[in-house]
Design a protein around this motif. Structure first.
Motif, PDB file in Angstrom:
ATOM      1  N   MET A 218       0.823  -1.202   0.000  1.00 27.47           N
ATOM      2  CA  MET A 218       0.000   0.000   0.000  1.00 27.47           C
ATOM      3  C   MET A 218       0.858   1.252   0.000  1.00 27.47           C
ATOM      4  SD  MET A 218      -3.179   0.677  -0.283  1.00 27.47           S
ATOM      5  CE  MET A 218      -3.664   2.341  -0.736  1.00 27.47           C
ATOM      6  N   THR A 219       1.965   1.203   0.704  1.00 23.73           N
ATOM      7  CA  THR A 219       2.896   2.334   0.692  1.00 23.73           C
ATOM      8  C   THR A 219       3.397   2.582  -0.720  1.00 23.73           C
ATOM      9  OG1 THR A 219       3.568   1.908   2.970  1.00 23.73           O
ATOM     10  CG2 THR A 219       5.074   3.205   1.613  1.00 23.73           C
ATOM     11  N   GLU A 220       3.723   1.500  -1.428  1.00 27.10           N
ATOM     12  CA  GLU A 220       4.150   1.626  -2.825  1.00 27.10           C
ATOM     13  C   GLU A 220       3.041   2.235  -3.675  1.00 27.10           C
ATOM     14  OE1 GLU A 220       5.118  -1.317  -6.600  1.00 27.10           O
ATOM     15  OE2 GLU A 220       5.631  -2.015  -4.577  1.00 27.10           O
ATOM     16  N   ALA A 236      -8.572  -8.025   0.260  1.00 30.21           N
ATOM     17  CA  ALA A 236      -9.237  -9.325   0.227  1.00 30.21           C
ATOM     18  C   ALA A 236      -9.579  -9.862   1.606  1.00 30.21           C
ATOM     19  CB  ALA A 236      -8.376 -10.345  -0.527  1.00 30.21           C
ATOM     20  N   ASN A 237      -8.838  -9.434   2.660  1.00 29.46           N
ATOM     21  CA  ASN A 237      -9.245  -9.875   3.997  1.00 29.46           C
ATOM     22  C   ASN A 237      -8.956  -8.801   5.040  1.00 29.46           C
ATOM     23  OD1 ASN A 237      -6.524 -10.124   4.765  1.00 29.46           O
ATOM     24  ND2 ASN A 237      -6.664 -12.281   5.314  1.00 29.46           N
ATOM     25  N   ASP A 238      -9.377  -9.061   6.265  1.00 33.05           N
ATOM     26  CA  ASP A 238      -9.304  -8.055   7.324  1.00 33.05           C
ATOM     27  C   ASP A 238      -7.881  -7.786   7.797  1.00 33.05           C
ATOM     28  OD1 ASP A 238     -12.050  -7.665   7.354  1.00 33.05           O
ATOM     29  OD2 ASP A 238     -12.401  -9.179   8.899  1.00 33.05           O
ATOM     30  N   GLY A 239      -7.074  -8.846   7.876  1.00 34.66           N
ATOM     31  CA  GLY A 239      -5.708  -8.640   8.319  1.00 34.66           C
ATOM     32  C   GLY A 239      -4.970  -7.679   7.409  1.00 34.66           C
ATOM     33  N   MET A 240      -5.123  -7.878   6.106  1.00 34.25           N
ATOM     34  CA  MET A 240      -4.479  -6.981   5.150  1.00 34.25           C
ATOM     35  C   MET A 240      -5.112  -5.599   5.187  1.00 34.25           C
ATOM     36  SD  MET A 240      -3.489  -9.334   1.865  1.00 34.25           S
ATOM     37  CE  MET A 240      -5.153  -9.294   1.209  1.00 34.25           C
ATOM     38  N   ALA A 241      -6.412  -5.518   5.443  1.00 35.84           N
ATOM     39  CA  ALA A 241      -7.065  -4.210   5.561  1.00 35.84           C
ATOM     40  C   ALA A 241      -6.413  -3.390   6.668  1.00 35.84           C
ATOM     41  CB  ALA A 241      -8.558  -4.386   5.836  1.00 35.84           C
ATOM     42  N   GLY A 242      -6.042  -4.056   7.769  1.00 31.29           N
ATOM     43  CA  GLY A 242      -5.346  -3.352   8.844  1.00 31.29           C
ATOM     44  C   GLY A 242      -4.021  -2.780   8.369  1.00 31.29           C
ATOM     45  N   GLY A 243      -3.270  -3.568   7.577  1.00 29.51           N
ATOM     46  CA  GLY A 243      -2.017  -3.082   7.026  1.00 29.51           C
ATOM     47  C   GLY A 243      -2.213  -1.941   6.057  1.00 29.51           C
ATOM     48  N   VAL A 244      -3.239  -2.028   5.229  1.00 29.07           N
ATOM     49  CA  VAL A 244      -3.578  -0.961   4.279  1.00 29.07           C
ATOM     50  C   VAL A 244      -3.868   0.339   5.017  1.00 29.07           C
ATOM     51  CG1 VAL A 244      -5.412  -0.176   2.713  1.00 29.07           C
ATOM     52  CG2 VAL A 244      -4.398  -2.452   2.416  1.00 29.07           C
ATOM     53  N   ILE A 245      -4.661   0.245   6.069  1.00 26.36           N
ATOM     54  CA  ILE A 245      -5.047   1.443   6.826  1.00 26.36           C
ATOM     55  C   ILE A 245      -3.842   2.061   7.526  1.00 26.36           C
ATOM     56  CG2 ILE A 245      -6.419   2.226   8.802  1.00 26.36           C
ATOM     57  CD1 ILE A 245      -8.563   0.124   7.826  1.00 26.36           C
ATOM     58  N   ARG A 246      -2.965   1.227   8.056  1.00 27.36           N
ATOM     59  CA  ARG A 246      -1.748   1.762   8.681  1.00 27.36           C
ATOM     60  C   ARG A 246      -0.900   2.521   7.655  1.00 27.36           C
ATOM     61  NH1 ARG A 246      -2.048  -3.139  11.419  1.00 27.36           N
ATOM     62  NH2 ARG A 246      -0.624  -4.180   9.986  1.00 27.36           N
ATOM     63  N   ALA A 247      -0.789   1.981   6.443  1.00 32.37           N
ATOM     64  CA  ALA A 247      -0.005   2.649   5.406  1.00 32.37           C
ATOM     65  C   ALA A 247      -0.632   3.981   5.014  1.00 32.37           C
ATOM     66  CB  ALA A 247       0.121   1.741   4.184  1.00 32.37           C
ATOM     67  N   LEU A 248      -1.944   4.013   4.898  1.00 26.66           N
ATOM     68  CA  LEU A 248      -2.632   5.256   4.542  1.00 26.66           C
ATOM     69  C   LEU A 248      -2.435   6.313   5.623  1.00 26.66           C
ATOM     70  CD1 LEU A 248      -5.946   3.738   3.111  1.00 26.66           C
ATOM     71  CD2 LEU A 248      -4.224   5.004   1.799  1.00 26.66           C
ATOM     72  N   LYS A 249      -2.555   5.917   6.875  1.00 25.92           N
ATOM     73  CA  LYS A 249      -2.353   6.866   7.973  1.00 25.92           C
ATOM     74  C   LYS A 249      -0.914   7.376   8.001  1.00 25.92           C
ATOM     75  CE  LYS A 249      -5.907   5.279  11.243  1.00 25.92           C
ATOM     76  NZ  LYS A 249      -6.126   4.662  12.575  1.00 25.92           N
ATOM     77  N   ALA A 250       0.040   6.456   7.776  1.00 22.40           N
ATOM     78  CA  ALA A 250       1.450   6.855   7.780  1.00 22.40           C
ATOM     79  C   ALA A 250       1.756   7.845   6.666  1.00 22.40           C
ATOM     80  CB  ALA A 250       2.339   5.619   7.645  1.00 22.40           C
ATOM     81  N   ALA A 251       0.977   7.746   5.575  1.00 22.88           N
ATOM     82  CA  ALA A 251       1.168   8.662   4.449  1.00 22.88           C
ATOM     83  C   ALA A 251       0.489  10.008   4.687  1.00 22.88           C
ATOM     84  CB  ALA A 251       0.636   8.025   3.169  1.00 22.88           C
ATOM     85  N   GLY A 252      -0.220  10.132   5.794  1.00 24.82           N
ATOM     86  CA  GLY A 252      -0.867  11.399   6.122  1.00 24.82           C
ATOM     87  C   GLY A 252      -2.288  11.531   5.637  1.00 24.82           C
TER      88      GLY A 252
END
Length: 368
Positions: A218-220, A236-252
């Motif tokens: 997601m950062t990429e 595709a699943n909730d675990g990855m959704a958590g990672g996606v959301i962390r990347a979005l937040k880290a990007a501001g």
């Protein structure tokens, strides 16, 4: 691989064989397996722990159902591969050597496990693919309707974008592991809804379904597309959704785009309550796990009529056609569906979801 043919021929054949005193005849691997009583052992091989469902729901539900069906005489021998295909192969070989009566396998790598499936069959041990469609001479398959999962995710994502969604909307697709055949089906189902309606600006197949890999992907995507140009994320699943959301937040990103998920994990349900995640797909783990336990026990005990009744769907794998199967239905889980799904089915209590951190958000949506 999705839809399904009803068959009464198998039941008719079973009746004829039962009348002749022949049970559990097979056309692949060992020619027959002896009928067992209640003193049986079910080998259960689950793929990983990154998704909390396997240890929290699947294993205990299967264990309890096997005990119920066998008057507490049957047992479940359980092993989790921690996303390591070689480890799972060793675990399955140990079960074969230990002469379990039947194996339920949720494959880390559906292709790589085929050799062990063949070894089990040669040893006269039936193998039932659980949740993911393993290759090799499996006897049956139980899972959810995986293309439907993707369709529900894609359709709900479009609903989140609203009636003005169009091809100018850029979507990132965070697909599952390339070694999991389910991931391909989820992706196909989602694309059947999204193609021609939005633009897929980036798409990733996420190794081992790991949230940290999704976060890196997601950062990429953010760096490539721009943090303000992403209209939604298909995860595709909730675990990855958590990672996606962390990347979005880290990007501001302060106003998160709609993000999908699957599995109704507790963290995801809480993110849905707060609005960080738009939806998950609720799959009734009790329905799937209890069906798997019942299929395993009836297969070993030679109760062919009951087994046929449980497996009235059919799917194809790359190595076998017309596999007797059971496909369990799914539903979208959004804010307004929490009470009717995970709470109604006893997966979570309101108190487990609405802890102090989430109390205000729960009250705002009438969950109390």
């Amino acid at each position: 691989m999705r839809r399904i043919a009803m068959s009464v021929a198998a039941s008719t054949m079973t009746l004829s064989l039962a009348g002749c005193g022949v049970l559990n005849a097979t056309d692949d691997g060992a020619s027959a397996s002896p009928t067992k009583g209640d003193d049986l052992t079910v080998g259960l091989l689950l793929p990983e722990r990154a998704n909390t469902r396997y240890d929290k729901f699947d294993y205990p539900i299967i264990k309890a159902k096997v005990a119920e069906l066998t008057h507490k005489q049957g047992r479940v021998e359980y092993a989790n591969a921690d996303a390591d295909a070689d480890r799972q192969a060793g675990q399955m070989q140990k079960m074969i050597d230990g002469k379990v009566d039947v194996i339920l396998v949720d494959a880390v790598d559906a292709h790589a496990i085929a050799g062990e499936v063949r070894k089990a069959k040669d040893a006269g041990i039936p193998v039932i693919a659980y949740d993911r469609l393993a290759e090799g001479p499996i006897d049956a398959y139980v899972s959810f309707d995986n293309e439907l999962v993707g369709e529900v995710q894609g359709r709900t994502l479009l609903e989140a974008l609203g009636p003005n969604a169009n091809t100018s909307d850029k979507i990132v697709m965070m697909n599952g592991s390339p070694t999991d055949p389910n991931a391909k089906q989820f992706k196909q189902g989602a694309l059947s809804e999204l193609n021609g309606k939005v633009t897929i600006a980036a798409s990733f197949d996420t190794k081992d379904w790991k949230p940290e890999n999704a976060e890196a992907n997601m950062t990429e995507a953010v760096n490539r597309i721009g943090k303000d140009n992403i209209a939604a994320v298909y995860s595709a699943n909730d675990g990855m959704a958590g990672g996606v959301i962390r990347a979005l937040k880290a990007a501001g990103v302060t106003h998160l785009p709609p993000v999908t998920g699957q599995d109704a994990e507790l963290d995801a349900v809480q993110r849905i309550v707060t609005g960080e995640q738009y939806m998950s797909v609720y799959k009734s783990y009790p329905d799937e796990a209890e069906a798997a336990a019942e299929m395993a026990v009836t297969k070993v005990q030679g109760k062919d009529i009951q087994f046929d009744a449980l497996t009235q769907d059919q799917v194809d794998s790359p190595t076998r056609k017309n596999i007797p199967s059971k496909l369990v239905q799914v539903s979208a889980l959004t804010k307004d569906k929490i009470r009717d799904t995970v709470i109604a089915d006893g997966i979570y209590k309101v108190s487990e979801i609405c802890t102090a951190k989430f109390k205000a958000a729960c009250t705002a949506i009438g969950l109390k």
